[in-house]
Design a protein around this motif. Sequence first.
Motif, PDB file in Angstrom:
ATOM      1  N   ARG A 116       0.833  -1.205   0.000  1.00  0.00           N
ATOM      2  CA  ARG A 116       0.000   0.000   0.000  1.00  0.00           C
ATOM      3  C   ARG A 116       0.861   1.246   0.000  1.00  0.00           C
ATOM      4  NH1 ARG A 116      -2.428   3.045   4.293  1.00  0.00           N
ATOM      5  NH2 ARG A 116      -1.442   1.616   5.767  1.00  0.00           N
ATOM      6  N   GLU A 117       1.911   1.245   0.799  1.00  0.00           N
ATOM      7  CA  GLU A 117       2.794   2.405   0.875  1.00  0.00           C
ATOM      8  C   GLU A 117       3.571   2.612  -0.424  1.00  0.00           C
ATOM      9  OE1 GLU A 117       3.830   2.249   5.658  1.00  0.00           O
ATOM     10  OE2 GLU A 117       4.866   0.911   4.259  1.00  0.00           O
ATOM     11  N   THR A 118       4.001   1.524  -1.040  1.00  0.00           N
ATOM     12  CA  THR A 118       4.732   1.630  -2.308  1.00  0.00           C
ATOM     13  C   THR A 118       3.846   2.225  -3.389  1.00  0.00           C
ATOM     14  OG1 THR A 118       6.088  -0.289  -1.712  1.00  0.00           O
ATOM     15  CG2 THR A 118       6.009   0.327  -4.045  1.00  0.00           C
ATOM     16  N   SER A 119       2.611   1.747  -3.465  1.00  0.00           N
ATOM     17  CA  SER A 119       1.668   2.281  -4.447  1.00  0.00           C
ATOM     18  C   SER A 119       1.435   3.777  -4.218  1.00  0.00           C
ATOM     19  CB  SER A 119       0.343   1.521  -4.357  1.00  0.00           C
ATOM     20  OG  SER A 119      -0.625   2.080  -5.220  1.00  0.00           O
ATOM     21  N   GLU A 120       1.256   4.159  -2.966  1.00  0.00           N
ATOM     22  CA  GLU A 120       0.995   5.568  -2.662  1.00  0.00           C
ATOM     23  C   GLU A 120       2.206   6.437  -2.965  1.00  0.00           C
ATOM     24  OE1 GLU A 120      -1.395   8.759  -1.615  1.00  0.00           O
ATOM     25  OE2 GLU A 120      -1.885   6.657  -2.026  1.00  0.00           O
ATOM     26  N   TRP A 121       3.401   5.896  -2.743  1.00  0.00           N
ATOM     27  CA  TRP A 121       4.647   6.626  -3.045  1.00  0.00           C
ATOM     28  C   TRP A 121       4.665   7.047  -4.508  1.00  0.00           C
ATOM     29  CZ3 TRP A 121       9.279   8.175  -0.695  1.00  0.00           C
ATOM     30  CH2 TRP A 121      10.377   8.377  -1.537  1.00  0.00           C
ATOM     31  N   TYR A 122       4.416   6.107  -5.413  1.00  0.00           N
ATOM     32  CA  TYR A 122       4.485   6.417  -6.843  1.00  0.00           C
ATOM     33  C   TYR A 122       3.285   7.250  -7.292  1.00  0.00           C
ATOM     34  CZ  TYR A 122       8.572   3.477  -7.468  1.00  0.00           C
ATOM     35  OH  TYR A 122       9.846   2.970  -7.399  1.00  0.00           O
ATOM     36  N   ARG A 123       2.122   7.010  -6.728  1.00  0.00           N
ATOM     37  CA  ARG A 123       0.943   7.798  -7.104  1.00  0.00           C
ATOM     38  C   ARG A 123       1.130   9.262  -6.709  1.00  0.00           C
ATOM     39  NH1 ARG A 123      -4.189   6.843  -8.613  1.00  0.00           N
ATOM     40  NH2 ARG A 123      -3.847   4.589  -8.471  1.00  0.00           N
ATOM     41  N   THR A 124       1.644   9.492  -5.522  1.00  0.00           N
ATOM     42  CA  THR A 124       1.874  10.865  -5.061  1.00  0.00           C
ATOM     43  C   THR A 124       2.946  11.546  -5.896  1.00  0.00           C
ATOM     44  OG1 THR A 124       1.253  10.259  -2.807  1.00  0.00           O
ATOM     45  CG2 THR A 124       2.509  12.289  -3.089  1.00  0.00           C
ATOM     46  N   LEU A 125       4.009  10.824  -6.197  1.00  0.00           N
ATOM     47  CA  LEU A 125       5.078  11.396  -7.014  1.00  0.00           C
ATOM     48  C   LEU A 125       4.536  11.844  -8.369  1.00  0.00           C
ATOM     49  CD1 LEU A 125       8.077  12.002  -7.506  1.00  0.00           C
ATOM     50  CD2 LEU A 125       8.347   9.627  -8.252  1.00  0.00           C
ATOM     51  N   ALA A 126       3.715  11.016  -8.986  1.00  0.00           N
ATOM     52  CA  ALA A 126       3.139  11.365 -10.284  1.00  0.00           C
ATOM     53  C   ALA A 126       2.243  12.592 -10.187  1.00  0.00           C
ATOM     54  CB  ALA A 126       2.365  10.181 -10.845  1.00  0.00           C
ATOM     55  N   ALA A 127       1.528  12.715  -9.078  1.00  0.00           N
ATOM     56  CA  ALA A 127       0.613  13.845  -8.908  1.00  0.00           C
ATOM     57  C   ALA A 127       1.350  15.152  -8.664  1.00  0.00           C
ATOM     58  CB  ALA A 127      -0.346  13.572  -7.751  1.00  0.00           C
ATOM     59  N   GLU A 128       2.580  15.068  -8.195  1.00  0.00           N
ATOM     60  CA  GLU A 128       3.323  16.257  -7.785  1.00  0.00           C
ATOM     61  C   GLU A 128       4.273  16.796  -8.849  1.00  0.00           C
ATOM     62  OE1 GLU A 128       3.020  18.052  -5.072  1.00  0.00           O
ATOM     63  OE2 GLU A 128       1.436  16.822  -4.202  1.00  0.00           O
ATOM     64  N   CYS A 129       4.394  16.107  -9.989  1.00  0.00           N
ATOM     65  CA  CYS A 129       5.253  16.619 -11.056  1.00  0.00           C
ATOM     66  C   CYS A 129       4.619  16.279 -12.402  1.00  0.00           C
ATOM     67  CB  CYS A 129       6.661  16.047 -10.964  1.00  0.00           C
ATOM     68  SG  CYS A 129       6.810  14.324 -11.461  1.00  0.00           S
ATOM     69  N   ASP A 130       5.196  16.805 -13.461  1.00  0.00           N
ATOM     70  CA  ASP A 130       4.615  16.625 -14.799  1.00  0.00           C
ATOM     71  C   ASP A 130       5.452  15.712 -15.682  1.00  0.00           C
ATOM     72  OD1 ASP A 130       2.515  18.438 -14.239  1.00  0.00           O
ATOM     73  OD2 ASP A 130       3.828  20.126 -14.701  1.00  0.00           O
ATOM     74  N   LEU A 131       6.347  14.928 -15.087  1.00  0.00           N
ATOM     75  CA  LEU A 131       7.258  14.115 -15.878  1.00  0.00           C
ATOM     76  C   LEU A 131       6.782  12.663 -15.973  1.00  0.00           C
ATOM     77  CD1 LEU A 131      10.692  15.366 -14.508  1.00  0.00           C
ATOM     78  CD2 LEU A 131       9.629  15.944 -16.700  1.00  0.00           C
ATOM     79  N   PRO A 132       7.022  12.008 -17.115  1.00  0.00           N
ATOM     80  CA  PRO A 132       6.772  10.571 -17.196  1.00  0.00           C
ATOM     81  C   PRO A 132       7.735   9.829 -16.287  1.00  0.00           C
ATOM     82  CG  PRO A 132       7.887  11.325 -19.172  1.00  0.00           C
ATOM     83  CD  PRO A 132       7.538  12.554 -18.389  1.00  0.00           C
ATOM     84  N   ILE A 133       7.281   8.696 -15.762  1.00  0.00           N
ATOM     85  CA  ILE A 133       8.032   7.982 -14.727  1.00  0.00           C
ATOM     86  C   ILE A 133       8.302   6.541 -15.136  1.00  0.00           C
ATOM     87  CG2 ILE A 133       7.898   7.087 -12.357  1.00  0.00           C
ATOM     88  CD1 ILE A 133       6.163   9.592 -11.716  1.00  0.00           C
ATOM     89  N   MET A 134       9.546   6.138 -14.963  1.00  0.00           N
ATOM     90  CA  MET A 134       9.950   4.732 -15.024  1.00  0.00           C
ATOM     91  C   MET A 134      10.121   4.254 -13.592  1.00  0.00           C
ATOM     92  SD  MET A 134      13.565   3.107 -16.405  1.00  0.00           S
ATOM     93  CE  MET A 134      13.363   3.601 -18.112  1.00  0.00           C
ATOM     94  N   ILE A 135       9.387   3.231 -13.205  1.00  0.00           N
ATOM     95  CA  ILE A 135       9.552   2.660 -11.870  1.00  0.00           C
ATOM     96  C   ILE A 135      10.812   1.806 -11.847  1.00  0.00           C
ATOM     97  CG2 ILE A 135       8.610   0.960 -10.252  1.00  0.00           C
ATOM     98  CD1 ILE A 135       5.832   1.973 -10.935  1.00  0.00           C
ATOM     99  N   TYR A 136      11.653   2.053 -10.865  1.00  0.00           N
ATOM    100  CA  TYR A 136      12.877   1.271 -10.688  1.00  0.00           C
ATOM    101  C   TYR A 136      12.544   0.126  -9.728  1.00  0.00           C
ATOM    102  CZ  TYR A 136      17.850   0.355  -9.650  1.00  0.00           C
ATOM    103  OH  TYR A 136      19.091  -0.212  -9.508  1.00  0.00           O
ATOM    104  N   ASN A 137      12.486  -1.080 -10.250  1.00  0.00           N
ATOM    105  CA  ASN A 137      12.140  -2.225  -9.414  1.00  0.00           C
ATOM    106  C   ASN A 137      13.360  -3.109  -9.199  1.00  0.00           C
ATOM    107  OD1 ASN A 137      10.361  -3.871  -7.900  1.00  0.00           O
ATOM    108  ND2 ASN A 137      10.337  -5.332  -9.586  1.00  0.00           N
ATOM    109  N   ASN A 138      13.971  -2.972  -8.035  1.00  0.00           N
ATOM    110  CA  ASN A 138      15.161  -3.755  -7.695  1.00  0.00           C
ATOM    111  C   ASN A 138      15.026  -4.242  -6.255  1.00  0.00           C
ATOM    112  OD1 ASN A 138      17.661  -4.852  -7.197  1.00  0.00           O
ATOM    113  ND2 ASN A 138      18.834  -3.110  -7.962  1.00  0.00           N
ATOM    114  N   PRO A 139      14.167  -5.235  -6.028  1.00  0.00           N
ATOM    115  CA  PRO A 139      13.947  -5.704  -4.651  1.00  0.00           C
ATOM    116  C   PRO A 139      15.181  -6.333  -4.026  1.00  0.00           C
ATOM    117  CG  PRO A 139      12.891  -7.177  -6.235  1.00  0.00           C
ATOM    118  CD  PRO A 139      13.335  -5.965  -6.999  1.00  0.00           C
ATOM    119  N   ILE A 140      16.105  -6.832  -4.849  1.00  0.00           N
ATOM    120  CA  ILE A 140      17.324  -7.447  -4.311  1.00  0.00           C
ATOM    121  C   ILE A 140      18.144  -6.407  -3.561  1.00  0.00           C
ATOM    122  CG2 ILE A 140      19.475  -8.597  -4.925  1.00  0.00           C
ATOM    123  CD1 ILE A 140      17.997  -9.771  -7.346  1.00  0.00           C
TER     124      ILE A 140
END
Length: 303
Positions: A116-140
């Motif tokens: 839930r927190e991860t989803s909200e992190w990216y949703r908020t980031l998108a709402a706060e700027c006008d740039l397209p976003i690539m999610i960096y997924n590196n759980p290791i």
Amino acid sequence: MTAKWTGVFPAVTTKLQENGAVDILSTQSSIERLIKNGVSGIIVLPMLGENASLKLAEKEKVIRAAKEVVAGRVPLLSGLAEVSTESAADTARKFQTFGAEGLMAFPSIAYKSDARETSEWYRTLAAECDLPIMIYNNPIAYGVDVTPAILRTLEDVDQIVCIKEESGDIRRVTDLYNEFGDRFAVFCGVDDLILESLTLGVTGWVSGMTNAWPEECVRIFDLGRAGKFAEALALYRVMTPAFHLDTSVKLVQYIKLAEHLVYGAPEWTRAPRLPLVGEEREKVVAVINDTIASLRSRSSKAA
């Protein structure tokens, strides 16, 4: 969002002087070399670019300098690695004013957020700027896995256009396409899985060793995208020992050393990272020099 990223996007190392100061001219020179050798995009300030070790003023210099040399020829993205949601949003807005055209956004680098927190992190980031976003997924490395289930909660966020897939599980590529079709661009995020990822349909590659060998990495990618896997495999096998260096915790030192040996770029890093010494350095130098020799032999035979 109209961003349609595809191709090889090197995660560019930030060149430093021996005293730790940012070397803007060497960084610009390396970016020019990458573009001349056919990369499709540039990502400055990735973790490979020592993002977390740089001050905001230094990051501004790097982005503005990159913008100057890229000059609209390819997309210019910046890594975004922050601790809090507030700092991530504020930095994203600043990066846009500096000239970044997109973000490769990490999860919080100080906290292992739940789904839930991860989803909200990216949703908020998108709402706060006008740039397209690539999610960096590196759980290791960061302990947070942006799973297909989490991506499902972000499917309606138009600014999230791409995922850099670095879970280490090659099956994830197919799972993403089965779940979302072409909704998200899927980029391979680790060098020694690129050919495998291309067989499964990825359309891009965030690469570390492209910094040292851009021509060869672009060729592997282009051959794989064209379905010429036998030809790509021959070159991939030559490159794979060096590509394995991209998966080490010391990938910054290893890749900068490769750049230094291949074309003379400065290998300096910022503390706490220290220059390689002793047996470790000898092993890495041997891998790099073997790759240089193998590529030279291939080239002479082709001629």
